[in-house]
Enzyme design. Structure first.
Site: not given
Ligand code: CAA
Length: 684
Positions: A62, A101, A104, A124
């Site tokens: 998400a 997500g 999912e 999450e």
């Molecule tokens: N939403 C919004 N922004 C996100 C994001 C997300 N899910 N994931 C990463 N970003 C942004 C970061 O804030 C970062 O922004 P800036 O460059 O402005 O700082 C940019 O994307 C790059 O992220 P990283 O520096 O972390 O890059 P990376 O290459 O080291 O890692 C990644 C990439 C493994 C995808 C890592 O970003 C990550 O783990 N992201 C989160 C994943 C996550 O938690 N997903 C679950 C979300 S909750 C959900 O999905 C709930 C649901 O459906 C109901």
């Protein structure tokens, strides 16, 4: 323009997402996906669908920036159900990380193909929530209940090979993903009924026959989950997957909403961005280029030097390690090898990787051997004269442009830099013990540290998998400086009537891994002691003089048995009593709330002083230091976020009530007071 585009290849509709940087499932992506599936259903010439992403990754979840704002339709649970309801087979073509997500979405597709480097996870729980778009219902149906519990409570991803093994991936694609995914879609286009994950029952049936699995899992992980709300909600939601899908998913929704509106979720989501913000250095030109680091030198093969070296070796960077005597050098490298072997014994490294890492190490007794290093880190005894002597020598030895770093935890980087002819190349790299394990790195910016040195340090931190935070030059930098008031108040509270057990208990119940006295006993009561057993000025001196140096001696603030189990110490109670009498301190009942106000509120105050003095770039950096350096519970966001949740006016009031007891040197932060009066917060 929509981030989702469609194109036809034969009778396969290829649905492509292009939403950099990580293809987060923001509103436009969700809307585009639903439209694309409707297009596929409506177009008779389409026989199958492939959902694929451009850029570095498949949907990484998400869009977290949308959390806390009014959600725009269609919500993700609707999107995934719509995908699964498509009348044509839908194939997820996965590269990078299918997370949250994103996974999912993939689970709602009828098939999943992936490149060998792809990773799959539901992180999450790390954001204080649960996989709320059917994830807790579909994942167990496909991967089994135990795997789903493991993945969804840890948040850790699994690789493609394992994903294929547990049935999450139908085919691993070697070579170009898109054409192979299209070919796969062609292969399955006529298979009916469509395999819908939500309709599967075989894997959850196993758990239905053995419902004790959930309580066993709870018990086995109780310590890990202590204080966190999300893991228990995840378990309950996965437990609900034993019901029919339509019912289970309602439980999931309810549990998701409960978490999403709670403080822990807000704290953990705040922390996600805090961690990423910490990597950004202020006041350096944007185009600053980092220096090239190919070889590292470490001075000192003690616990710190060895641990620091291991970080680089593990990242494939050669290290030359220097000691003054052969015996110390051998002992130090021996410990490093033992640590690596212990990791290998736990299955986290292969014997070959141990060999590779140790193969990159060059032990030496000659400082001159550091002449070809791009970065040299001094990790010797915490003494300014010794450090100055080393930096004077390094100045003569190191090649031009080499970065000279000190691992000091308290001393002034500016004073150290001043003995060199190149203060611009000097920086503090403060690792936390054990340095090969702890994620935090304080990068201490001296008055003259060059921008490219800072940028190099931050980049290097990422390479060695550390989370770096920039700190200014002040006694103890960010983390240790905040320990000082906590430690002082904890000691004073002993005199006034609290016991080490009570103070530690308050901290542990708050969510810290251990309290101040447990920490002292673990680190060593003798650390920083003046080493004169006749000079007894406080309780700590008395303990140290008697050899009560903590766990390593079987006695400190607690007594320890031979398995290092602590018990309250009658001798410590006597020592405290002696000091109480000596200082004429009256003993009284101390409430747990007073302990919070005197140890935790004063830490918040110190943090505010740090901000006020410009020694931290931003409040959230302080939270990153405390979560990664000292185990502050992430579900409370860190000291600054926690202070905001408590309310700054309450903190100020609490401190003011305690002022008479805080000692003559206590200084109330003007920043804290002014923010409290203005009704402002530190972190939002
Ligand atoms: N939403 C919004 N922004 C996100 C994001 C997300 N899910 N994931 C990463 N970003 C942004 C970061 O804030 C970062 O922004 P800036 O460059 O402005 O700082 C940019 O994307 C790059 O992220 P990283 O520096 O972390 O890059 P990376 O290459 O080291 O890692 C990644 C990439 C493994 C995808 C890592 O970003 C990550 O783990 N992201 C989160 C994943 C996550 O938690 N997903 C679950 C979300 S909750 C959900 O999905 C709930 C649901 O459906 C109901």
């Amino acid at each position: 323009m929509s981030p989702i585009s469609t194109k036809k290849h034969g009778d396969v509709l290829i649905v492509t997402s292009n939403n950099p940087p990580v293809n987060a499932l923001g509103h436009a992506v969700r809307e585009g996906l639903v439209k694309a599936i409707e297009e596929a259903d409506a177009d008779e010439s389409v026989k199958a669908v492939v959902i694929i992403c451009q850029g570095q990754t498949y949907f990484a979840g998400a869009d977290i920036t949308e959390f806390g704002k009014p959600m725009q339709m269609p919500m993700l649970p609707i999107v995934v159900d719509r995908i699964e309801a498509c009348t044509k087979p839908v194939v997820a073509a996965i590269h990078g990380t299918a997370l949250g997500g994103g996974l999912e979405v993939a689970l709602s597709c009828h098939y999943r193909v992936a490149v060998p480097t792809a990773k799959f996870g539901v992180p999450e729980v790390k954001l204080g929530i649960l996989p709320g778009a059917g994830g807790t219902q579909r994942l167990p149906r496909i991967a089994g209940v135990l795997k789903a519990l493991e993945m969804a409570t840890s948040g850790n991803p699994i690789g493609a090979k394992e994903a294929a093994h547990v049935g999450l991936v139908d085919r691993i694609i070697e070579g170009d993903l898109e054409p192979h995914a299209v070919a796969f879609a062609e292969e399955v286009r006529d298979i009916r009924p469509l395999p819908k994950t939500s309709e599967r029952d075989d894997k959850v049936a196993e758990a239905r026959a053995n419902p004790a699995i959930f309580d066993e899992f709870r018990k086995a992980n109780a310590k890990k989950f202590r204080g966190f709300e999300a893991p228990e909600a995840v378990i309950k939601a996965v437990e609900a997957s034993l019901k029919p899908y339509a019912e289970g998913v309602l439980d999931e929704r309810r549990l998701f909403m409960e978490l999403m509106t709670g403080t822990q979720a807000r704290a953990q989501q705040y922390f996600f961005f805090a961690e990423r913000k910490a990597a950004k250095v202020e006041n350096v030109p944007e185009d600053t280029k980092p220096r090239d680091i190919r070889k590292v030198g470490v001075i000192g093969a003690g616990t710190m030097g060895g641990g620091i070296s291991m970080n680089f070796l593990s990242a494939g960077i050669p290290v030359t390690i220097v000691e003054m005597e052969q015996a110390a050098l051998d002992r130090g490298t021996g410990v490093m090898l033992k640590n690596y072997e212990a990791t290998a014994a736990k299955g986290r490294m292969t014997a070959e990787q141990v060999g590779q890492a140790m193969g990159l190490l060059t032990p030496t007794l000659k400082l001159e051997d550091l002449a070809d290093c791009d970065l040299i880190i001094e990790a010797v005894f915490e003494n300014m004269d010794v450090k100055k002597d080393i930096f004077t020598k390094l100045d003569a030895i190191a090649k031009p442009g080499a970065i000279l770093a000190s691992n000091t935890s308290y001393l002034s980087i500016d004073d150290i830099a001043a003995v060199t002819s190149r203060p611009q190349d000097v920086v503090g790299l403060h690792f936390f013990s054990p340095a090969n394990v702890m994620k935090l790195l304080e990068v201490v910016r001296g008055a003259r540290t060059a921008p490219d040195v800072l940028v190099t340090a931050m980049q290097l931190a990422k390479r060695i998998k550390k989370v770096a935070v920039v700190a200014g030059v002040c006694y103890g930098f960010i983390g240790n400086r905040m320990l000082i008031p906590r430690q002082m108040q904890a000691m004073q509270l002993l005199l006034e009537g609290a016991t080490p057990q009570q103070i530690d208990k308050v901290h542990v119940e708050f969510g810290m891994p251990m309290g101040p006295f447990q920490m002292s006993d673990l680190a060593g009561v003798d650390i920083g002691w003046h080493r004169d057993p006749t000079r007894i000025e406080n309780i700590r001196d008395a303990l140290a003089a008697e050899g009560r140096w903590g766990q390593k001696k079987g006695a400190g603030f607690y007594d320890y048995d031979d398995k290092r189990n602590p018990s309250p110490s009658p001798r410590v109670a006597e020592i405290i009593d002696e000091f109480r009498q000596k200082t004429g301190t009256a003993q009284r009942e101390i409430s747990d709330q007073e302990i919070v106000e005197r140890t935790l509120y004063t830490m918040v105050n110190e943090a505010a002083l740090i901000l006020e003095g410009g020694f931290a770039q931003r409040a959230s950096d302080i939270d990153v230091v405390w979560v990664y350096g000292y185990g502050w519970p992430v579900y409370r966001g860190g000291p600054m976020f926690w202070a905001d949740t408590e309310g700054l006016s309450r903190i100020v009031e609490g401190i003011r009530n305690q002022l008479p007891r805080l000692g003559k040197d206590f200084k109330l932060s003007e920043l804290l007071v002014s923010k409290a009066e203005a009704g402002e917060k530190f972190t939002r």
